[in-house]
Design a protein around this motif. Structure first.
Motif, PDB file in Angstrom:
ATOM      1  N   GLY A   1       0.806  -1.213   0.000  1.00 17.83           N
ATOM      2  CA  GLY A   1       0.000   0.000   0.000  1.00 17.83           C
ATOM      3  C   GLY A   1       0.837   1.259   0.000  1.00 17.83           C
ATOM      4  O   GLY A   1       2.047   1.245  -0.288  1.00 17.83           O
ATOM      5  N   ASN A   2       0.201   2.368   0.350  1.00 17.69           N
ATOM      6  CA  ASN A   2       0.867   3.654   0.459  1.00 17.69           C
ATOM      7  C   ASN A   2       0.731   4.179   1.881  1.00 17.69           C
ATOM      8  O   ASN A   2      -0.058   3.663   2.677  1.00 17.69           O
ATOM      9  CB  ASN A   2       0.254   4.667  -0.512  1.00 17.69           C
ATOM     10  N   LYS A   3       1.486   5.213   2.200  1.00 16.02           N
ATOM     11  CA  LYS A   3       1.372   5.851   3.500  1.00 16.02           C
ATOM     12  C   LYS A   3       0.019   6.557   3.606  1.00 16.02           C
ATOM     13  O   LYS A   3      -0.713   6.692   2.627  1.00 16.02           O
ATOM     14  CB  LYS A   3       2.531   6.826   3.696  1.00 16.02           C
ATOM     15  N   SER A   4      -0.307   7.021   4.803  1.00 16.55           N
ATOM     16  CA  SER A   4      -1.649   7.570   5.026  1.00 16.55           C
ATOM     17  C   SER A   4      -1.918   8.829   4.205  1.00 16.55           C
ATOM     18  O   SER A   4      -3.070   9.160   3.932  1.00 16.55           O
ATOM     19  CB  SER A   4      -1.853   7.869   6.509  1.00 16.55           C
ATOM     20  N   ASP A   5      -0.862   9.526   3.774  1.00 11.97           N
ATOM     21  CA  ASP A   5      -1.064  10.716   2.949  1.00 11.97           C
ATOM     22  C   ASP A   5      -1.146  10.380   1.459  1.00 11.97           C
ATOM     23  O   ASP A   5      -1.229  11.276   0.620  1.00 11.97           O
ATOM     24  CB  ASP A   5       0.055  11.741   3.196  1.00 11.97           C
ATOM     25  N   GLY A   6      -1.123   9.083   1.143  1.00  9.08           N
ATOM     26  CA  GLY A   6      -1.245   8.658  -0.249  1.00  9.08           C
ATOM     27  C   GLY A   6       0.074   8.499  -0.965  1.00  9.08           C
ATOM     28  O   GLY A   6       0.106   7.966  -2.080  1.00  9.08           O
ATOM     29  N   SER A   7       1.173   8.921  -0.361  1.00 19.54           N
ATOM     30  CA  SER A   7       2.480   8.793  -0.999  1.00 19.54           C
ATOM     31  C   SER A   7       3.030   7.390  -0.791  1.00 19.54           C
ATOM     32  O   SER A   7       2.702   6.718   0.194  1.00 19.54           O
ATOM     33  CB  SER A   7       3.451   9.828  -0.436  1.00 19.54           C
ATOM     34  N   PRO A   8       3.888   6.916  -1.695  1.00 15.14           N
ATOM     35  CA  PRO A   8       4.425   5.554  -1.567  1.00 15.14           C
ATOM     36  C   PRO A   8       5.527   5.482  -0.517  1.00 15.14           C
ATOM     37  O   PRO A   8       6.127   6.490  -0.145  1.00 15.14           O
ATOM     38  CB  PRO A   8       4.991   5.275  -2.962  1.00 15.14           C
ATOM     39  N   TRP A   9       5.784   4.278  -0.046  1.00 13.57           N
ATOM     40  CA  TRP A   9       6.971   4.033   0.759  1.00 13.57           C
ATOM     41  C   TRP A   9       8.199   4.259  -0.140  1.00 13.57           C
ATOM     42  O   TRP A   9       8.169   3.952  -1.335  1.00 13.57           O
ATOM     43  CB  TRP A   9       6.989   2.601   1.281  1.00 13.57           C
ATOM     44  N   ILE A  10       9.254   4.810   0.432  1.00 11.19           N
ATOM     45  CA  ILE A  10      10.479   5.079  -0.326  1.00 11.19           C
ATOM     46  C   ILE A  10      11.612   4.225   0.237  1.00 11.19           C
ATOM     47  O   ILE A  10      11.882   4.261   1.442  1.00 11.19           O
ATOM     48  CB  ILE A  10      10.876   6.568  -0.260  1.00 11.19           C
ATOM     49  N   ALA A  11      12.252   3.442  -0.620  1.00 13.21           N
ATOM     50  CA  ALA A  11      13.357   2.586  -0.195  1.00 13.21           C
ATOM     51  C   ALA A  11      14.678   3.162  -0.690  1.00 13.21           C
ATOM     52  O   ALA A  11      14.768   3.699  -1.799  1.00 13.21           O
ATOM     53  CB  ALA A  11      13.172   1.173  -0.746  1.00 13.21           C
ATOM     54  N   GLY A  12      15.701   3.040   0.147  1.00 14.78           N
ATOM     55  CA  GLY A  12      17.011   3.556  -0.208  1.00 14.78           C
ATOM     56  C   GLY A  12      17.977   2.440  -0.567  1.00 14.78           C
ATOM     57  O   GLY A  12      17.946   1.360   0.023  1.00 14.78           O
ATOM     58  N   ILE A  13      18.836   2.696  -1.552  1.00 12.36           N
ATOM     59  CA  ILE A  13      19.873   1.742  -1.964  1.00 12.36           C
ATOM     60  C   ILE A  13      21.203   2.234  -1.416  1.00 12.36           C
ATOM     61  O   ILE A  13      21.672   3.321  -1.775  1.00 12.36           O
ATOM     62  CB  ILE A  13      19.943   1.616  -3.494  1.00 12.36           C
ATOM     63  N   ARG A  14      21.806   1.434  -0.552  1.00 14.21           N
ATOM     64  CA  ARG A  14      22.998   1.877   0.147  1.00 14.21           C
ATOM     65  C   ARG A  14      24.188   2.054  -0.780  1.00 14.21           C
ATOM     66  O   ARG A  14      24.379   1.307  -1.735  1.00 14.21           O
ATOM     67  CB  ARG A  14      23.338   0.866   1.250  1.00 14.21           C
ATOM     68  N   GLU A  15      24.967   3.045  -0.452  1.00 13.47           N
ATOM     69  CA  GLU A  15      26.243   3.309  -1.126  1.00 13.47           C
ATOM     70  C   GLU A  15      27.211   2.177  -0.777  1.00 13.47           C
ATOM     71  O   GLU A  15      27.541   1.973   0.397  1.00 13.47           O
ATOM     72  CB  GLU A  15      26.761   4.662  -0.626  1.00 13.47           C
ATOM     73  N   PRO A  16      27.703   1.406  -1.772  1.00 11.45           N
ATOM     74  CA  PRO A  16      28.554   0.249  -1.460  1.00 11.45           C
ATOM     75  C   PRO A  16      29.883   0.587  -0.797  1.00 11.45           C
ATOM     76  O   PRO A  16      30.441  -0.235  -0.075  1.00 11.45           O
ATOM     77  CB  PRO A  16      28.786  -0.405  -2.830  1.00 11.45           C
ATOM     78  N   ARG A  17      30.414   1.767  -1.039  1.00 16.63           N
ATOM     79  CA  ARG A  17      31.712   2.132  -0.475  1.00 16.63           C
ATOM     80  C   ARG A  17      31.608   3.337   0.450  1.00 16.63           C
ATOM     81  O   ARG A  17      32.577   4.058   0.664  1.00 16.63           O
ATOM     82  CB  ARG A  17      32.723   2.414  -1.602  1.00 16.63           C
ATOM     83  N   GLY A  18      30.430   3.534   1.013  1.00 14.18           N
ATOM     84  CA  GLY A  18      30.224   4.654   1.923  1.00 14.18           C
ATOM     85  C   GLY A  18      29.752   4.185   3.279  1.00 14.18           C
ATOM     86  O   GLY A  18      29.653   2.983   3.541  1.00 14.18           O
ATOM     87  N   PRO A  19      29.437   5.109   4.176  1.00  8.73           N
ATOM     88  CA  PRO A  19      28.934   4.741   5.500  1.00  8.73           C
ATOM     89  C   PRO A  19      27.537   4.114   5.418  1.00  8.73           C
ATOM     90  O   PRO A  19      26.856   4.219   4.392  1.00  8.73           O
ATOM     91  CB  PRO A  19      28.900   6.088   6.244  1.00  8.73           C
ATOM     92  N   GLU A  20      27.111   3.494   6.514  1.00  4.62           N
ATOM     93  CA  GLU A  20      25.854   2.763   6.510  1.00  4.62           C
ATOM     94  C   GLU A  20      24.646   3.641   6.194  1.00  4.62           C
ATOM     95  O   GLU A  20      23.647   3.160   5.668  1.00  4.62           O
ATOM     96  CB  GLU A  20      25.638   2.089   7.872  1.00  4.62           C
ATOM     97  N   ASP A  21      24.717   4.926   6.540  1.00  8.32           N
ATOM     98  CA  ASP A  21      23.560   5.796   6.352  1.00  8.32           C
ATOM     99  C   ASP A  21      23.621   6.595   5.044  1.00  8.32           C
ATOM    100  O   ASP A  21      22.884   7.553   4.867  1.00  8.32           O
ATOM    101  CB  ASP A  21      23.419   6.753   7.531  1.00  8.32           C
ATOM    102  N   ASP A  22      24.481   6.183   4.127  1.00 10.59           N
ATOM    103  CA  ASP A  22      24.618   6.876   2.842  1.00 10.59           C
ATOM    104  C   ASP A  22      23.918   6.052   1.764  1.00 10.59           C
ATOM    105  O   ASP A  22      24.280   4.901   1.512  1.00 10.59           O
ATOM    106  CB  ASP A  22      26.102   7.050   2.493  1.00 10.59           C
ATOM    107  N   TYR A  23      22.915   6.648   1.120  1.00 10.54           N
ATOM    108  CA  TYR A  23      22.142   5.965   0.074  1.00 10.54           C
ATOM    109  C   TYR A  23      22.300   6.737  -1.224  1.00 10.54           C
ATOM    110  O   TYR A  23      21.977   7.920  -1.292  1.00 10.54           O
ATOM    111  CB  TYR A  23      20.674   5.870   0.491  1.00 10.54           C
TER     112      TYR A  23
END
Length: 374
Positions: free
Chosen positions: A240-262
């Motif tokens: 489904g979508n979030k309550s405001d109608g927008s989709p969930w957004i998934a991040g693809i991690r940077e392979p050679r960066g820190p864990e929180d870098d997408y």
């Protein structure tokens, strides 16, 4: 050989994250609430107001990895009920783990391994289904996906037993000759799985989490939840979508960066999203990265890719395809992806180039190019 300054032992495939899942404020309605409403408008007294779901989150741990849940309430499912459903979904993942782990000698997979070269072991419907699907994944990937990788257990050490010393070529040769999915024999009528060679072992680490995510998602779907995601490490399903109608957004991690870098993001609704990368459970020796995604043809870590993200109708399919595409590399891997209905891929190859399948063109938003490095 010289070791890198730090030999990194990452959490088991915590490679994907749902981003921007902003919570909407709950709607408070005075008077009696019509909990039979399917959504949209909630009636209270003489006032009709638009229902806005409240975001609920939960975390856990199972199958050697981090679990994360998020979802929105509905007119008939309040926050307390959502939390109870997340508990039930977690229990379902734990139940699957007990069936399919190799760490418990009483599990069905452990019993199959213990009887290798002797006799078939009778298993339940679910284990038989996942082993059957594993063989199918091996057939369609020219053996790149192969659950007999467990035969190499103890040779390469990337888990809690991390040992940043690659095995000798002779040791690899002595083990790799026993690899091969054709050693796995299913007797559908007897409901048994047989390993026809005493040295062969199987492990479902490359597919069981996807199956568990699908089963946990079914718990939520069957209960009537309309907007949620379930994540186990790098495997997730968003509905489904979030309550405001927008989709969930998934991040693809940077392979050679820190864990929180997408380096890229994309919307995910009614689809699964799974990433396999060479940056978790890895170490660097002599300027070369060694990691846990082993090419069954060679017995060594695959070298064609740095990360592969798969978008697929089910988490089971995404989980089995990501490792296969990682090993196949971008050209053969994309050919496999395009042959599967509803499947897409984003690949960062060994030379740091990004490849995007046709089905994901226009969906993937790139924040920056992936960084280079070993």
């Amino acid at each position: 050989m010289e070791l890198s300054a730090t030999a990194r032992l990452g959490r088991a495939r915590v490679l994907t994250v749902l981003l921007c899942a902003c919570a909407a404020l709950p709607t408070h309605v005075s008077g009696e609430t019509d909990t039979s409403a399917e959504g949209g408008v909630v009636k209270g007294g003489d006032v009709a107001r638009e229902f806005v779901g409240e975001k609920v989150t939960a975390q856990g741990r199972a199958m050697g990895t981090h679990l994360a849940f998020a979802g929105f309430t509905t007119p008939g499912i309040d926050a307390a009920h959502v939390r109870a459903l997340f508990d039930a979904a977690t229990a379902e993942i734990v139940r699957i783990e007990k069936l399919m782990t190799t760490w418990d000698p009483a599990s069905e997979i452990s019993r199959i391994n213990a009887a290798a070269g002797k006799e078939g072991v009778q298993v339940g419907d679910e284990t038989l289904e996942v082993v059957r699907e594993s063989i199918h994944a091996s057939e369609m990937s020219d053996g790149c996906f192969d659950i007999t990788f467990e035969t190499l257990h103890g040779l390469w050490k990337f888990d809690e037993d991390l040992d940043a010393h690659p095995p000798s070529a002779a040791d690899v040769r002595s083990h790799v000759k026993y690899l091969g999915y054709k050693h796995v024999k299913i007797d559908e009528q007897a409901h048994t799985v047989l390993l026809d060679e005493p040295h062969v072992r199987i492990g479902l680490g490359g597919i069981a989490k996807g199956y568990a995510v699908d089963k946990a998602s079914k718990v939520l779907l069957d209960a009537g939840m309309t907007s949620f995601y379930v994540q186990a490490g790098g495997d997730l399903y968003a509905h489904g979508n979030k309550s405001d109608g927008s989709p969930w957004i998934a991040g693809i991690r940077e392979p050679r960066g820190p864990e929180d870098d997408y380096f890229a993001t994309m919307p995910v609704s009614d689809h699964a999203f799974s990433t396999a990368g060479d940056y978790e459970r890895s170490y660097i020796v002599g300027g070369r990265r060694y990691h846990h995604i082993i090419d069954p043809h060679t017995g060594y870590p695959a070298t064609a890719s740095r990360s592969v993200t798969i978008w697929a109708p089910t988490a089971l399919l995404a989980d089995e395809v990501d490792d296969a595409v990682f090993i196949l590399g971008p050209e053969k891997g994309l050919a496999l992806v395009e042959s599967l209905d509803g499947v897409g891929a984003v690949i960062v190859d060994a030379k740091n180039r990004v490849w995007t399948s046709k089905r994901l063109e226009g969906k993937v938003r790139t924040a920056h190019p992936p960084h280079d490095g070993v």
